[in-house]
Design an enzyme around this catalytic site. Structure first.
Site, PDB file in Angstrom:
ATOM      1  N   CYS A   1      20.008  29.088  34.592  1.00 39.88           N
ATOM      2  CA  CYS A   1      20.204  29.367  36.015  1.00 39.88           C
ATOM      3  C   CYS A   1      19.813  28.171  36.875  1.00 39.88           C
ATOM      4  O   CYS A   1      18.712  27.644  36.741  1.00 39.88           O
ATOM      5  CB  CYS A   1      19.363  30.589  36.417  1.00 39.88           C
ATOM      6  SG  CYS A   1      19.492  30.933  38.174  1.00 39.88           S
TER       7      CYS A   1
ATOM      8  N   CYS B   1      23.386  35.516  36.507  1.00 38.76           N
ATOM      9  CA  CYS B   1      22.412  36.542  36.923  1.00 38.76           C
ATOM     10  C   CYS B   1      23.068  37.908  36.708  1.00 38.76           C
ATOM     11  O   CYS B   1      23.255  38.695  37.628  1.00 38.76           O
ATOM     12  CB  CYS B   1      22.013  36.322  38.377  1.00 38.76           C
ATOM     13  SG  CYS B   1      20.520  37.215  38.826  1.00 38.76           S
TER      14      CYS B   1
ATOM     15  N   GLN C   1      37.581  47.280  43.045  1.00 45.71           N
ATOM     16  CA  GLN C   1      37.733  48.419  42.154  1.00 45.71           C
ATOM     17  C   GLN C   1      37.628  48.067  40.696  1.00 45.71           C
ATOM     18  O   GLN C   1      37.519  48.946  39.867  1.00 45.71           O
ATOM     19  CB  GLN C   1      39.104  49.043  42.366  1.00 45.71           C
ATOM     20  CG  GLN C   1      39.242  49.594  43.737  1.00 45.71           C
ATOM     21  CD  GLN C   1      40.501  50.383  43.890  1.00 45.71           C
ATOM     22  OE1 GLN C   1      41.237  50.187  44.825  1.00 45.71           O
ATOM     23  NE2 GLN C   1      40.771  51.283  42.985  1.00 45.71           N
TER      24      GLN C   1
ATOM     25  N   TYR D   1      32.502  44.092  54.046  1.00 52.37           N
ATOM     26  CA  TYR D   1      32.450  43.134  52.941  1.00 52.37           C
ATOM     27  C   TYR D   1      33.710  42.261  52.919  1.00 52.37           C
ATOM     28  O   TYR D   1      33.629  41.031  52.854  1.00 52.37           O
ATOM     29  CB  TYR D   1      32.283  43.851  51.592  1.00 52.37           C
ATOM     30  CG  TYR D   1      32.503  42.887  50.464  1.00 52.37           C
ATOM     31  CD1 TYR D   1      31.485  41.997  50.109  1.00 52.37           C
ATOM     32  CD2 TYR D   1      33.733  42.779  49.819  1.00 52.37           C
ATOM     33  CE1 TYR D   1      31.687  41.039  49.127  1.00 52.37           C
ATOM     34  CE2 TYR D   1      33.948  41.819  48.847  1.00 52.37           C
ATOM     35  CZ  TYR D   1      32.926  40.970  48.503  1.00 52.37           C
ATOM     36  OH  TYR D   1      33.131  40.011  47.550  1.00 52.37           O
TER      37      TYR D   1
ATOM     38  N   LEU E   1      45.199  50.339  39.066  1.00 51.37           N
ATOM     39  CA  LEU E   1      44.129  49.643  39.793  1.00 51.37           C
ATOM     40  C   LEU E   1      43.179  50.608  40.499  1.00 51.37           C
ATOM     41  O   LEU E   1      42.289  50.176  41.209  1.00 51.37           O
ATOM     42  CB  LEU E   1      44.730  48.698  40.847  1.00 51.37           C
ATOM     43  CG  LEU E   1      44.932  47.247  40.430  1.00 51.37           C
ATOM     44  CD1 LEU E   1      45.483  46.450  41.600  1.00 51.37           C
ATOM     45  CD2 LEU E   1      43.649  46.605  39.941  1.00 51.37           C
ATOM     46  N   GLY E   2      43.389  51.913  40.334  1.00 49.93           N
ATOM     47  CA  GLY E   2      42.428  52.852  40.925  1.00 49.93           C
ATOM     48  C   GLY E   2      42.931  53.437  42.230  1.00 49.93           C
ATOM     49  O   GLY E   2      44.122  53.638  42.400  1.00 49.93           O
TER      50      GLY E   2
ATOM     51  N   ASP F   1      27.907  41.834  48.206  1.00 56.92           N
ATOM     52  CA  ASP F   1      28.357  42.953  47.364  1.00 56.92           C
ATOM     53  C   ASP F   1      27.243  43.273  46.363  1.00 56.92           C
ATOM     54  O   ASP F   1      26.123  42.752  46.489  1.00 56.92           O
ATOM     55  CB  ASP F   1      29.682  42.610  46.668  1.00 56.92           C
ATOM     56  CG  ASP F   1      29.525  41.473  45.664  1.00 56.92           C
ATOM     57  OD1 ASP F   1      28.417  40.910  45.551  1.00 56.92           O
ATOM     58  OD2 ASP F   1      30.511  41.152  44.985  1.00 56.92           O
TER      59      ASP F   1
ATOM     60  N   TRP G   1      43.171  32.930  42.665  1.00 54.54           N
ATOM     61  CA  TRP G   1      43.176  33.020  44.132  1.00 54.54           C
ATOM     62  C   TRP G   1      42.232  31.990  44.757  1.00 54.54           C
ATOM     63  O   TRP G   1      42.068  31.929  45.955  1.00 54.54           O
ATOM     64  CB  TRP G   1      42.738  34.425  44.580  1.00 54.54           C
ATOM     65  CG  TRP G   1      41.536  34.919  43.853  1.00 54.54           C
ATOM     66  CD1 TRP G   1      40.227  34.651  44.153  1.00 54.54           C
ATOM     67  CD2 TRP G   1      41.524  35.750  42.689  1.00 54.54           C
ATOM     68  NE1 TRP G   1      39.408  35.265  43.248  1.00 54.54           N
ATOM     69  CE2 TRP G   1      40.180  35.959  42.343  1.00 54.54           C
ATOM     70  CE3 TRP G   1      42.527  36.346  41.928  1.00 54.54           C
ATOM     71  CZ2 TRP G   1      39.799  36.736  41.250  1.00 54.54           C
ATOM     72  CZ3 TRP G   1      42.150  37.115  40.843  1.00 54.54           C
ATOM     73  CH2 TRP G   1      40.809  37.312  40.503  1.00 54.54           C
TER      74      TRP G   1
ATOM     75  N   GLU H   1      40.240  40.212  47.009  1.00 53.84           N
ATOM     76  CA  GLU H   1      39.010  40.956  47.312  1.00 53.84           C
ATOM     77  C   GLU H   1      39.267  42.464  47.302  1.00 53.84           C
ATOM     78  O   GLU H   1      38.434  43.233  46.835  1.00 53.84           O
ATOM     79  CB  GLU H   1      38.430  40.519  48.664  1.00 53.84           C
ATOM     80  CG  GLU H   1      37.826  39.126  48.660  1.00 53.84           C
ATOM     81  CD  GLU H   1      36.675  38.974  47.674  1.00 53.84           C
ATOM     82  OE1 GLU H   1      36.039  39.970  47.299  1.00 53.84           O
ATOM     83  OE2 GLU H   1      36.421  37.825  47.253  1.00 53.84           O
TER      84      GLU H   1
HETATM   85 FE1  SF4 Z   1      18.881  35.617  38.266  1.00 54.06          FE
HETATM   86 FE2  SF4 Z   1      18.481  33.026  38.065  1.00 54.06          FE
HETATM   87 FE3  SF4 Z   1      16.505  34.583  38.876  1.00 54.06          FE
HETATM   88 FE4  SF4 Z   1      17.277  34.648  36.339  1.00 54.06          FE
HETATM   89  S1  SF4 Z   1      16.344  32.932  37.375  1.00 54.06           S
HETATM   90  S2  SF4 Z   1      16.866  36.393  37.664  1.00 54.06           S
HETATM   91  S3  SF4 Z   1      19.479  34.325  36.522  1.00 54.06           S
HETATM   92  S4  SF4 Z   1      18.434  34.215  39.956  1.00 54.06           S
END
Ligand code: SF4
Length: 358
Positions: free
Chosen positions: A208, A198, A50, A128, A88-89, A146, A23, A45
């Site tokens: 990161c 993360c 779900q 959202y 799908l709930g 979210d 998408w 979205e």
């Molecule tokens: Fe999240 Fe990046 Fe912070 Fe680690 S460094 S907690 S991956 S934002």
């Protein structure tokens, strides 16, 4: 916090690492002038509220193949859409999906409105989804928050307030990072970061792109955020869940429309209460007479209470008891693949009660 530098770091990571999703208009195409189809963004979205990307993807492809435009979807009989939605709930969401498609087709000439406020006015479109469609499809500077974004914000700013009380604070922090430059890519970059780097457990801070800005990382405590209300603060409820199989199919029930997980497919369970259940009470609540065996217990934390469910399993003789014979019991026989669409508390219990899920 150097917000422009943080934004530049995350957006260039997104330029290189954006997930390829059916998408999505990727960053290179977007830069070349392509725009995401609001219908596809909205549909994805709603589905992703779900379930996970891998589970939602075949549904998304099926829906968009059968109904390439919002007008096509709007013109489809309810039963056909409900049946395509199975697995799908929440069916309530499928009903809202149709109501929204018909409002767009009927009141907006088949064209999704472009502002957050106008999107929000459509049936079943919450804050959202309105923000996500406004940002991704119309490049509006909307604050798309979210659970993934909440987690990233809680770590980036090392927010000590526990969830769920922290929600307004996390939303405000996220809002402070939104800008008019590439707002759709920004929203999707944050989504991708939360999904792939993360992560809730074992965040990949060494990969990161914004670790230099991250307060939780600087504390060496990334995984301890977001803070949560201590489990001890929540009352504990107890119950039993039943995993009844017949060949490759598993018995589910539809929960009552009102209340927790209302209207959702679920495993049959006892009530959930604070007092322990006797074996006789558990046996009385079983969905069928069968040789029930213990299959461990699972823990699940809801916002306002923790739940321990004892899991019991039994197999019906494939030849002796055809599923149709149990139709009056209110049981719904699902394939193991369909179990992936269950709320996570029941998915956990199903995993405990089955040797294999799919
Ligand atoms: Fe999240 Fe990046 Fe912070 Fe680690 S460094 S907690 S991956 S934002």
């Amino acid at each position: 916090m150097n917000v422009p530098a943080l934004r530049a770091a995350l957006l260039s990571w997104y330029d290189a690492q954006a997930r390829d999703l059916p998408w999505r208009v990727g960053p290179a195409e977007h830069a070349a002038g392509a725009r995401a189809d609001p219908y596809r963004v909205w549909l994805s979205e709603v589905m992703l509220q779900q379930t996970t990307v891998p589970h939602a993807t075949p549904y998304f492809l099926d829906f968009t193949r059968r109904w390439p435009t919002v007008r096509d979807l709007a013109a489809t009989p309810d039963a056909e859409v409900m049946s395509a939605w199975a697995g799908l709930g929440y069916y309530a969401r499928a009903r809202n999906l149709l109501a929204c498609a018909r409002a767009v087709a009927g009141d907006h000439a088949g064209v999704f409105p472009a502002t957050e406020d106008a999107l929000r006015a459509l049936p079943g479109v919450g804050a959202y989804t309105a923000a996500a469609v406004a940002a991704i499809a119309f490049d509006r500077a909307a604050n798309v928050v979210d659970g993934n974004v909440e987690r990233v914000m809680s770590r980036l700013f090392a927010v000590e307030t526990p969830l769920p009380d922290a929600k307004p604070e996390l939303k405000a922090l996220s809002g402070g990072l939104v800008a008019d430059h590439r707002p759709g890519d920004w929203a999707q970059a944050l989504m991708d970061l939360g999904a792939t780097v993360c992560r809730p457990r074992a965040p990949l801070c060494d990969r990161c792109p914004i670790s230099a800005f991250c307060a939780a990382f600087a504390q060496g405590a990334a995984e301890t955020f977001p803070r949560k209300t201590r489990k001890a603060d929540r009352p504990r409820r107890l119950g039993a869940a039943f995993v009844l199989t017949h060949g490759d199919r598993v018995a589910l029930v539809r929960r009552p429309p009102k209340g927790l997980l209302g209207g959702m497919l679920a495993l049959p369970t006892t009530d959930w209460r604070t007092a322990p259940f006797s074996e006789a009470e558990i046996a009385a609540a079983a969905p069928a007479g069968a040789a029930w065996r213990p299959a461990g217990a699972i823990e699940h934390v809801f916002t306002h209470f923790s739940l321990t469910l004892e899991v019991r399993r039994a197999e019906l003789d494939e030849k002796a008891a055809a599923p149709a014979n149990l139709a009056d019991s209110g049981l719904i026989w699902a394939s193991r693949a369909e179990l992936e669409g269950l709320p996570s508390v029941f998915l956990k219990a199903a995993r405990a009660g089955l040797d294999r899920l799919i």
